[in-house]
Design an enzyme around this catalytic site. Structure first.
Site, mmCIF file in Angstrom:
data_model
loop_
_atom_site.group_PDB
_atom_site.id
_atom_site.type_symbol
_atom_site.label_atom_id
_atom_site.label_comp_id
_atom_site.label_asym_id
_atom_site.label_seq_id
_atom_site.Cartn_x
_atom_site.Cartn_y
_atom_site.Cartn_z
ATOM 1 N N ASP A 293 32.090 35.359 48.673
ATOM 2 C CA ASP A 293 30.669 35.660 48.507
ATOM 3 C C ASP A 293 30.082 36.235 49.775
ATOM 4 O OD1 ASP A 293 29.704 35.069 45.932
ATOM 5 O OD2 ASP A 293 29.820 32.908 46.330
ATOM 6 N N ASP B 33 29.739 30.779 48.039
ATOM 7 C CA ASP B 33 28.702 30.229 48.923
ATOM 8 C C ASP B 33 28.203 28.895 48.367
ATOM 9 O OD1 ASP B 33 27.240 31.252 46.822
ATOM 10 O OD2 ASP B 33 25.832 32.400 48.050
ATOM 11 N N SER B 34 28.798 28.451 47.248
ATOM 12 C CA SER B 34 28.562 27.082 46.770
ATOM 13 C C SER B 34 29.047 26.075 47.806
ATOM 14 C CB SER B 34 29.282 26.850 45.437
ATOM 15 O OG SER B 34 30.639 27.230 45.532
ATOM 16 N N LYS C 154 31.773 39.440 46.752
ATOM 17 C CA LYS C 154 30.913 39.259 45.571
ATOM 18 C C LYS C 154 29.462 39.277 46.028
ATOM 19 C CE LYS C 154 30.728 35.187 43.170
ATOM 20 N NZ LYS C 154 29.334 34.742 43.365
ATOM 21 N N GLU D 19 25.289 39.137 44.510
ATOM 22 C CA GLU D 19 24.435 38.767 43.377
ATOM 23 C C GLU D 19 23.361 39.824 43.140
ATOM 24 O OE1 GLU D 19 22.822 34.827 43.926
ATOM 25 O OE2 GLU D 19 24.792 33.940 44.261
ATOM 26 N N GLU E 171 26.801 34.151 34.914
ATOM 27 C CA GLU E 171 26.571 32.710 35.071
ATOM 28 C C GLU E 171 25.423 32.242 34.174
ATOM 29 O OE1 GLU E 171 26.448 31.379 39.137
ATOM 30 O OE2 GLU E 171 25.823 29.359 38.581
#
Ligand code: KIV
Length: 263
Positions: free
Chosen positions: A83, A44-45, A112, A114, A181
C-alpha cells in the site's frame, strides 16, 4: 519460480481463483507463501493491527518501506504488493512516483492506491514509467472520515454506477489489479465481468478473481467486533499453517466467502 502479474492475469483468465493475505514481516511471508498464498499484501492495515490505531491514516511511508523490506526478506515465491500510505500519492502523479519508487526499491512488485477515477492520471503516470499499480475502490479506509464510517459502498443505483465507471476508467489508465472492498456481491460480480484485469474482493462476494483478508482477522485476532465479511480460519485448525491452508482451499473451491459473509 516467482509469481508475477502475468501469472495472476492467466489464473484469472482461466477462472482459477488466487489468494491474497496481508503480511507485514518475514516469518509470516515464509509461512503464507509455503502454504500457497499467491499474493502478500503489505497493507496499511498495519496501522490497525500492528500499531493499534483506529484508522490507517497515521501510517507513514517509512513504515511501509520498512515492512515491505521485512516481507521481501522472507519471500521467494509470492507476488508482493504494498500500500501507498495516506498522503503519499494524492498531491500529484510526480509525488506518487517519487514515493512509489521507494516502496518498489524496498521489494514490492506492485503498489496499491485507493480512490476512483480521480486517481486515473496517477495510475497512468506510474504504469507508463514501470510501476505496476493495483487500484482500490469501494470502502477505502484512507477516506474513512469522508465516508462516515466502515460501511457498505455502492448500495444505491447511482453509487453502484459510479463504482462501475471508476473500475473501467482505472483499468484503462493502466491498473493491473483492482481491489473492491465492502460492496454488494452482485455489483462486484458485474464489475469483474466488465473488466479484463483480475479483481480482488474483501466483503465483495465470491465472484471476484481473488479474495483478500487481513491476516490477523483470518486468524481470529480482532480487537473489536468481527466484521461480517471475515471468517476465523483458526477456529478448528491446529496450527497457523493449517488455518492458512484451509483459507486457500475455501477460496479456491468457492466456499469462502459464503452468503453469510456477503452484502
Ligand atoms: O491495508 C489492507 O489491509 C488492505 C486490505 C483490506 C485490502 O488494503
Amino acid at each position: 519460480m516467482r509469481i508475477t502479474q502475468t501469472t495472476l492475469q492467466k489464473m484469472a483468465e482461466s477462472h482459477e481463483r488466487f489468494t491474497v493475505l496481508t503480511c507485514y514481516d518475514a516469518i509470516f511471508a515464509m509461512v503464507l507463501e509455503n502454504a500457497g498464498v499467491e499474493v502478500l499484501l503489505v497493507g496499511d492495515s498495519l496501522g490497525n493491527v500492528l500499531q493499534g490505531k483506529s484508522t490507517t491514516l497515521a501510517v507513514t511511508l517509512d513504515d511501509m518501506v520498512y515492512h515491505t523490506r521485512c516481507v521481501a526478506q522472507g519471500s521467494s515465491k509470492a507476488f508482493i504488493m504494498a500500500d501507498m500510505p495516506f498522503g503519499s500519492y494524492q498531491i500529484s502523479p510526480e509525488q506518487a512516483f517519487e514515493n512509489a519508487a521507494k516502496i518498489m526499491a524496498s521489494g514490492a512488485h506492485m503498489v496499491k492506491i485507493e480512490g476512483g477515477q480521480i486517481m486515473a492520471d496517477t495510475i497512468r503516470f506510474l504504469t507508463q514509467r514501470g510501476i505496476p499499480v493495483c487500484a482500490h475502490i469501494g470502502l477505502t479506509p484512507q477516506s474513512i472520515h469522508q465516508l462516515g464510517g466502515y460501511k457498505l459502498q455502492g448500495n444505491s443505483q447511482q453509487s453502484a454506477q459510479q463504482l462501475l465507471e471508476d473500475a473501467q476508467i482505472l483499468e484503462k489508465a493502466g491498473a493491473g489489479l483492482l481491489v473492491m472492498e465492502v460492496v454488494p456481491a452482485t455489483l462486484a460480480s458485474k464489475i469483474t465481468e466488465s473488466l479484463s484485469i483480475p479483481t480482488i474482493g474483501i466483503g465483495a462476494g465470491p465472484h471476484c478473481s481473488a479474495q483478500v483478508l487481513v491476516l490477523h482477522d483470518m486468524l481470529g485476532l480482532y480487537s473489536g467486533k468481527k466484521p461480517r465479511f471475515v471468517k476465523d480460519f483458526m477456529s478448528g485448525a491446529d496450527s497457523i499453517q493449517a488455518a492458512v491452508s484451509s483459507y486457500i482451499a475455501a477460496v479456491k473451491t468457492g466456499q469462502f466467502p459464503g452468503q453469510e459473509h456477503e452484502f
